[in-house]
Each structure stands twice: as structure tokens, then as C-alpha cells.
Write an enzyme that holds these catalytic residues in place. Structure first.
Site, PDB file in Angstrom:
ATOM      1  N   SER A 192      68.236-114.915 152.652  1.00 29.18           N
ATOM      2  CA  SER A 192      67.522-114.704 151.388  1.00 29.18           C
ATOM      3  C   SER A 192      66.841-113.346 151.370  1.00 29.18           C
ATOM      4  O   SER A 192      66.243-112.932 152.354  1.00 29.18           O
ATOM      5  CB  SER A 192      66.458-115.793 151.208  1.00 29.18           C
ATOM      6  N   GLU A 206      57.436-123.441 157.203  1.00 25.48           N
ATOM      7  CA  GLU A 206      58.224-123.274 155.991  1.00 25.48           C
ATOM      8  C   GLU A 206      58.245-124.543 155.166  1.00 25.48           C
ATOM      9  O   GLU A 206      58.118-124.538 153.961  1.00 25.48           O
ATOM     10  CB  GLU A 206      59.649-122.853 156.365  1.00 25.48           C
ATOM     11  N   ASN A 224      67.717-131.306 152.646  1.00 24.90           N
ATOM     12  CA  ASN A 224      66.951-132.545 152.506  1.00 24.90           C
ATOM     13  C   ASN A 224      67.566-133.690 153.308  1.00 24.90           C
ATOM     14  O   ASN A 224      66.871-134.642 153.654  1.00 24.90           O
ATOM     15  CB  ASN A 224      66.797-132.899 151.024  1.00 24.90           C
ATOM     16  N   GLU A 225      68.855-133.576 153.627  1.00 30.33           N
ATOM     17  CA  GLU A 225      69.457-134.599 154.500  1.00 30.33           C
ATOM     18  C   GLU A 225      68.849-134.509 155.905  1.00 30.33           C
ATOM     19  O   GLU A 225      68.527-135.528 156.524  1.00 30.33           O
ATOM     20  CB  GLU A 225      70.983-134.416 154.564  1.00 30.33           C
ATOM     21  N   GLN A 231      65.132-113.458 156.235  1.00 29.98           N
ATOM     22  CA  GLN A 231      65.371-114.341 157.373  1.00 29.98           C
ATOM     23  C   GLN A 231      66.851-114.329 157.722  1.00 29.98           C
ATOM     24  O   GLN A 231      67.703-114.189 156.851  1.00 29.98           O
ATOM     25  CB  GLN A 231      64.883-115.745 157.072  1.00 29.98           C
ATOM     26  N   SER A 277      70.973-118.806 159.397  1.00 31.39           N
ATOM     27  CA  SER A 277      72.292-119.441 159.284  1.00 31.39           C
ATOM     28  C   SER A 277      73.423-118.486 159.644  1.00 31.39           C
ATOM     29  O   SER A 277      73.308-117.267 159.493  1.00 31.39           O
ATOM     30  CB  SER A 277      72.516-119.923 157.847  1.00 31.39           C
TER      31      SER A 277
END
Lengths: 442, 334
Positions: A160, A244, A423-424, A125, A128
């Protein structure tokens, strides 16, 4: 409300179990984050695909079995219970493929999916960028119109699997004049081994090249590798990231198998007086069951025709934190062995709590015998299958997961709360979309 | 595999929710705390008329059960509305008496079940290894003491002691009284009663958790500081997001335990029940802590109704044995 499987689902489970018992490698594969391990895991994908077990939920024409979500979850339970290898094709299978099913053309599906199913093309992917992480819509890499396609420029990072993968997919800014940052983005697929692409592997925290930076310098991509309409990339990508975070990235089977290993290790080696650790083992078992039941509940909703939307953020927060917690507990149970690192899989010795050492059998098996032993009390354990009987001068070591399986899993788990939307970000989504709290400054 | 409440079960929840919303349950809880039981008894009768206590009893004793899933559905609503009284205990006593009848000891069931099932009276009980106190013995017609290999009808109770939750009072049951069962049947029935007590308490606790979350979300949306609703601040949002994560992953454990109690083998069911008890204890107590913090000083007052749920969350966490004991069951495999 019930948890009973149909006869057909049970039959499917038995078929999967039998195939896995016959095919799961008895020696664990080297880490898939190494060149050698990547190749071994690619070969395993091919072996799965040869008997249509690599993408069971896909239609048959693309190499699948047309399995429904319940069968898929059943397969995943069996897969991880059997100690089968991690899936090096996961990015493609769980992120790109659902996007192609929803937004791709028949030509793209026919061209891209079968080689993905066979592990011949492994996907990375490319979301970012150095200046665009959680604020992904601020990304700067560009796609410029050219005759018959697009020309890509810019830099992607934290990609990744890109160190060894074949192709990548991601978002590029195709209309710099668009009025909002998330408009004017286009979703593209591109090769990693073509002119203009430089892949610079990045060592993750244990040094393994689990991700990479991608430098793109006038990379030509034909129109056929645009997914959906140009300029619609954000909407399409958000559908993908929903997958995802949601049902498809982390199946409960994986955590059930991990909790089962931990419980077995605790029963074999835990200090019964250490009730603080016992409580954490209990929480690991409880958490895996909670995740399984939560997923069954969502699968039932899905089968009843309901959409799973922002709830997938609950999922992502839960499994990513669970995964770290269960591994931390295992490392604490291991004590001094909890820092043993296995770059190439464990092939050495482990110590007992009293400091003596046990030789590791050369052909440690990865199979799990789930049949109840006579008497029924001991938990399932790894035992060598009959055709791989250990040498007669070898005494089976204590039934215990090799420490390095836990340390490798721990390192992998540490990234969970960061990737796939931190997670934020997930908590913002939960608070705003599920609880109805007002938007505020991030 | 269909792990989802059906329309009838959802309608049952909605109708209980509607009835309890209209009944001013916070006022009944406050009256109960002051020793005035009339409003609580009236609620119990309506809950009985709605069929809640019949869910634990078989048809032979005017029940419709055993129906653990519907029992869980009901107790989520009873918790959500902070209904006072020995409701879990009555269900557990019904399950105990029904089990004794199934094991060939029908007389106690014949004597007590019709009244308990209909909501005409409450029962309370103590169970072996699950704490020495009976809840609200002074408001209960049937006092069951299980332990030492027998089940007794206790002749009375000691002076009730105050709980952290003012709507709960705890008393030891007096020794003596009629022994209604002994031996294997007594132990089996007591074990079954604890299963139902754990299920109903976990479900009740979950309802308490959702009430705390809903009230806190409403509060932080309305409370303004620094010119903005405090619910727009990330520190507040993330804390509440974690509360929802906790509750949403405890919930399937409660219903999974109910399904296991209905369909599964006993040891698997007991692991699931223990998991539900632990997970609701943790998640709901976490919800209470977050609710208190995010309400500020207002939440720390006895006058504000939030305290009804805050303190119940704490009390239910330890009811029927501490969380460590339930975790031990999970690790032991049932």
C-alpha cells in the site's frame, strides 16, 4: 464506570478543535491514491506537524505531544469531525513507529521518526509476496549477509502507498536453514528510490495506483536499518500487526464522522416511507457508537495496565465490515447518484431525487459546524465559514455529502476485510485464542 | 474517562453468578413453565436480598439507587442463568413508582416499593407503545397499566397466553382499577419505566447470548465427527467468532446506555438505550441461531436445556416493541 473527560482532556479537545477549524483545507484534497493527491496530502502532513498535531501520542522529542490514549482518541474524533484529510503517513505512524518504539534503537528513532512526523519520508509496507499472503511466514524474499549490512532480493506485492512512497519496511528470509518457516526472518527498512528497486504500481479496483509490486535485485541495506535482532523479525512483525488490527489503525472518530454524515444525509434526503433503509441508517449509527464504546473500554483497560491481545481481531472484523456496510447504505440512499465516481474530488453537480441538478459551490468547505443551531433540532451540518461565504447568487444546495465522497470511501472500504490480515485469519484467531477452539487445517 | 467495571461491580457479578449457578435455575425455569412458581419465588427473594431490585429505587424507599450500571451487571447474570419471572418488569415498576414519588406522587411508592425492593413480591406492567401484554401477571402482586395519560393499578388480568419461551406467559391487564397518577407525571414516569425496561432487557438478553455461546463452544469442543472435534472446522469456528464479535460490540452499548441513563441528558440516553436494545436483539438472536445450528438435532429438543436460552433469545428480541421501533428512535435522535 464513567464517560466523563477530565478538564485537561476537554481543554485538549478544544485546542485540537480550534486548530483544525483554522487549518483544515476548505477544498477537499485530491484522492491520496493519485500522484497529485499524494503530494497534497504530504504537504498537509507537514502543516499538521508544524504545530505538533501529526503524531500527538508520540513523545515531544520526536514531534509529538506525549498525549495518552484517551487524548489520542479525542484528537481523532475532532480530526474526522472536522472533515480533515486522510492520513497518507498512516502506514509509518501506526505500523512502523510502534515497532521502533518497542524494538528500535535510540539512533533509529531519532533518525526515522521526526521526518516521518513531518511527512518528509512516507513509508510503505512490504509484507505480502506473490506466494505468501495469509500464510505470510512462507515468504521467500531474502536478506543475505554482506559486509556492513544485508543484500535484499525477491518480490513484494500489494504494498500500500508504495507507488509514491519514499521508503518501505518488511520481512525478509535471512536464514534459509532455520527449522521453522517463521524463524530466520529479519525485519528491515529500505529505500524505494535506490538502485535495484523497481516499483510497479498496481491499479486498485477503481484504477488508482493505491498499491504496488516491488522487485528487489541486490538491494544493499546497512545494518542500521535492521529493526531488532536478525532472525527475530516474525515476533517483531506480529507485535506490529497487533497494532494494525488493534487500537491504532482505525479510530472510532473516523466512523462516528461517517455515521454522522449518513444520518444527516438521511434526514435531509431520505424517504421516510423507506423504513428498510431507515433501519440500515440506524444500524450505521449504532455500529459507530458500539465501536466508540468498545474502543473506550479497551483504552480504559490499556490505561489500567492490561494488555490488549487477540481481542484486536474482534476490532478488525468489526470495523472492516462496518465500513463497507455504512458506505453501501449511503450509496443506496443516493440512488442513481450512488455510482458517480470522483477521480479528483467532486467538482460537478448532483441531482435531487426528482432528477433536477444543483450546482456545487466552487469552494465547498470541509468543515463541520458542531455547534447546536438555535432551536437545537437540526443535526450538525457542513456550512461555509464566514470568511468563505458563498457567492451571493448561489443558493446553498441541500445539506448533503457529495456523492463522490461516498464512492471514494466505498472503494477504500472494500479492501478492509482483505488487508491487515484477512478476516478469515482474524476469525481463526478469535476462535482459537479467545474461544479456545482447537486448531485445525486452515 | 474510565469505561470499565470496577472491582466492586465485578464482585457483584461474580457473587450473583455463584449464587445462581448453585441454585439450579434451569429446573426453576422448567417448573415456572409448568405453572409451579415456588422455586421462582424463592429465587426472586434471594435476588432481592442480594439488592438487585433496590438498584432502581432511591434511599427514601429502602433502595440504593438509582444505579443503572449495577442493574445492567445484575441482569447480564440473570439472563446467563435463564432465571424465570417478571424481573425486568419489577425493576421497571420500581423505577416508575420512584419517579412518580419524585414528581410529587409518593403514595403508590410508599405502598408498594418496600415489598418490591426487598424481593417479597413481583410487579408487572404494560407501557404505552411497548406492547399490550404484561409478563407473568399471574405471578405478580402489583399490576401497573400505564397509558392514555394515566397510570392505573389494574384490578386483574385476562387469561395468560403462552409465549414461544415456555417460561414466559403474557396477559392483557383488565380495564379499570385505581388511577394512581395522570397527566405529565404519569407520562414522565412511564417513559422512565421504559428506559429501565429497555436497559434491563438488553442486559438480560446479553447474558442469554453469552450463555448460548459458552454452551455451544463447550459442545463443539467435545463433539467429534470425521475423527476431529467439530470445533476444529473453520465453518464452525468462523460462525462462533462472528457470535463473539456481535456480543462483544453489543456489550459496551449496554453499559454505555447504563452510564448515559445515570449521567447523560435524556435524549442522548434514549438513543443509547435504543442502540443497546437493537444491538443485543440482533447479536443475541444471531447467537441463538448459531447455537441451534451447531448443536444439530440435539439443540432442537425441548428436553435439552439449551432450549431455555434459545427461545428466550427470540422472545426478548421483540419485548417492549420490535427492533424496527427502536431503530426509529435511534434515527430520530431519542
Amino acid at each position: 464506570m464513567d464517560l466523563e473527560f477530565s478538564a485537561a482532556q476537554e481543554e485538549f479537545r478544544q485546542k485540537a478543535r480550534a486548530w483544525l477549524a483554522a487549518h483544515v483545507p476548505s477544498d477537499p484534497l485530491p484522492s491520496l491514491e493519485t500522484e497529485e493527491g499524494f503530494a497534497a496530502h504530504r504537504a498537509w502532513e507537514g502543516e499538521l506537524a508544524a504545530d505538533r498535531w501529526s503524531v500527538v501520542s508520540w513523545p515531544e522529542e520526536y514531534g509529538g505531544r506525549g498525549a495518552g490514549i484517551v487524548e489520542w482518541l479525542v484528537f481523532e474524533e475532532e480530526y474526522y469531525a472536522a472533515g480533515a484529510p486522510g492520513r497518507v503517513s498512516q502506514n509509518g505512524i501506526s505500523l512502523l513507529a510502534p515497532t521502533l518504539f518497542d524494538f528500535g534503537t535510540p539512533e533509529q528513532r531519532a533518525r526515522v521518526l521526526p521526518p516521518m512526523a513531518r511527512g518528509e519520508v512516507i513509508w510503505a509496507q512490504a509484507w505480502s509476496e506473490p506466494e505468501a499472503g495469509s500464510d505470510l511466514a512462507s515468504l521467500r524474499s531474502t536478506a543475505r549477509r554482506a559486509p556492513g549490512g544485508w543484500v535484499l532480493n525477491g518480490q513484494k506485492t500489494w504494498s500500500s502507498r508504495a507507488a509514491f512512497a519514499d521508503r518501505a519496511f518488511g520481512l525478509f528470509r535471512s536464514d534459509p536453514a532455520a527449522d521453522r518457516p517463521h524463524r530466520g526472518l529479519t525485519y528491515l527498512m529500505f529505500p524505494l528510490d535506490t538502485a535495484g528497486v523497481t516499483v510497479r504500481p498496481i491499479g486498485r479496483i477503481d484504477g488508482k495506483p493505491a498499491f504496488a509490486e516491488l522487485f528487489l535485485d541486490d538491494v544493499f541495506v546497512p545494518d542500521e536499518d535492521v529493526i531488532g535482532e536478525p532472525g527475530q523479525g516474525w515476533r517483531i512483525a506480529m507485535a506490529t500487526t497487533g497494532e494494525e488490527r488493534g487500537l491504532t489503525l482505525r479510530s472510532p472518530g473516523r466512523f462516528l464522522a461517517t455515521a454522522d454524515r449518513l444520518l444527516r444525509d438521511w434526514r435531509a434526503h431520505g424517504d421516510p416511507a423507506d423504513t428498510a433503509l431507515r433501519d440500515r441508517v440506524a444500524d450505521a449509527v449504532i455500529g459507530a457508537r458500539a465501536y466508540q464504546l468498545f474502543t473506550w473500554s479497551n483504552a480504559s483497560r490499556f490505561e489500567a495496565g492490561e494488555a490488549i491481545g487477540a481481542e484486536s481481531s474482534l476490532n478488525k472484523v468489526f470495523w472492516s465490515e462496518y465500513d463497507i456496510g455504512v458506505h453501501e447504505t449511503a450509496l443506496d440512499l443516493l440512488g442513481a447518484d450512488g455510482e458517480l465516481r470522483g477521480a479528483e474530488g467532486f467538482a460537478g453537480e448532483w441531482s435531487t431525487p426528482d432528477g433536477t441538478e444543483h450546482a456545487e459551490p466552487a469552494d465547498r468547505t470541509g468543515t463541520t459546524d458542531t455547534a447546536a443551531p438555535p432551536g437545537g433540532t437540526p443535526p450538525p451540518c457542513r456550512t461555509p465559514p464566514p470568511d468563505r461565504a458563498p457567492p451571493t447568487d448561489w443558493t446553498p444546495p441541500p445539506d448533503r455529502t457529495p456523492p463522490t465522497d461516498w464512492t471514494e470511501g466505498y472503494v477504500f472500504a472494500l479492501a478492509g476485510p482483505i488487508y491487515a490480515g484477512t478476516n478469515e485469519i482474524q476469525r481463526d484467531i478469535i476462535a482459537e485464542r479467545l474461544l479456545g477452539l482447537p486448531k485445525g487445517r486452515r | 474517562m474510565r469505561f470499565l467495571l470496577d472491582d466492586e461491580q465485578r464482585d457483584f457479578a461474580r457473587s450473583l453468578d455463584g449464587m445462581l449457578t448453585a441454585a439450579d435455575t434451569p429446573a426453576a425455569a422448567r417448573a415456572w413453565a409448568a405453572g409451579e412458581h415456588a422455586a421462582g419465588f424463592a429465587l426472586r427473594q434471594r435476588i432481592g436480598a442480594a439488592g438487585v431490585f433496590a438498584l432502581a429505587a432511591p434511599e427514601a424507599y429502602e433502595g440504593v439507587g438509582p444505579s443503572p450500571v449495577e442493574t445492567a451487571v445484575a441482569f447480564v447474570e440473570l439472563g446467563r442463568h435463564a432465571v424465570p419471572g417478571p424481573l425486568v418488569e419489577t425493576v421497571a415498576a420500581v423505577a416508575l413508582l420512584a419517579r412518580l414519588a419524585a414528581l410529587g406522587v409518593p403514595e403508590p411508592a410508599e405502598r408498594s416499593l418496600p415489598t418490591l425492593v426487598g424481593g417479597g413480591a413481583s410487579a408487572t406492567l404494560t407501557l404505552p407503545g411497548a406492547g399490550p401484554y404484561a409478563l407473568d401477571a399471574d405471578a405478580s402482586a402489583v399490576l401497573l397499566a400505564a397509558g392514555d395519560g394515566e397510570v392505573r393499578l389494574a384490578p386483574g388480568h385476562a387469561e395468560p397466553r403462552a409465549s414461544l419461551d415456555p417460561a414466559r406467559r403474557l396477559a392483557r391487564l383488565l380495564a379499570g382499577g385505581e388511577v394512581v397518577a395522570s397527566g405529565d407525571a404519569a407520562a414522565d414516569a412511564a417513559g422512565r419505566a421504559l428506559d429501565w425496561a429497555a436497559l434491563a432487557t438488553a442486559a438480560q438478553s446479553l447474558g442469554v447470548g453469552y450463555a448460548l455461546l459458552d454452551r455451544t463452544v463447550a459442545y463443539v469442543r467435545g463433539r467429534t465427527q470425521f475423527g476431529a472435534p467439530v470445533g476444529s472446522f473453520q465453518a464452525v469456528k468462523h460462525r462462533l467468532a462472528d457470535v463473539l464479535v456481535g456480543l462483544e460490540f453489543a456489550r459496551p452499548l449496554v453499559f454505555g446506555a447504563a452510564v448515559s441513563l445515570r449521567d447523560g441528558d435524556q435524549s442522548a440516553a434514549r438513543v443509547d438505550l435504543a442502540a443497546a436494545k437493537v444491538a443485543t436483539g440482533e447479536a443475541v438472536y444471531g447467537a441463538a441461531r448459531a447455537a441451534l445450528q451447531l448443536h444439530g438435532a440435539l439443540g432442537y429438543t425441548a428436553e435439552y436445556d439449551l432450549s431455555l436460552w434459545l427461545l428466550k433469545a427470540r422472545a426478548l428480541r421483540g419485548a417492549w416493541g420490535g427492533v424496527g421501533r427502536w431503530r426509529e428512535r435511534v434515527v430520530a435522535g431519542g
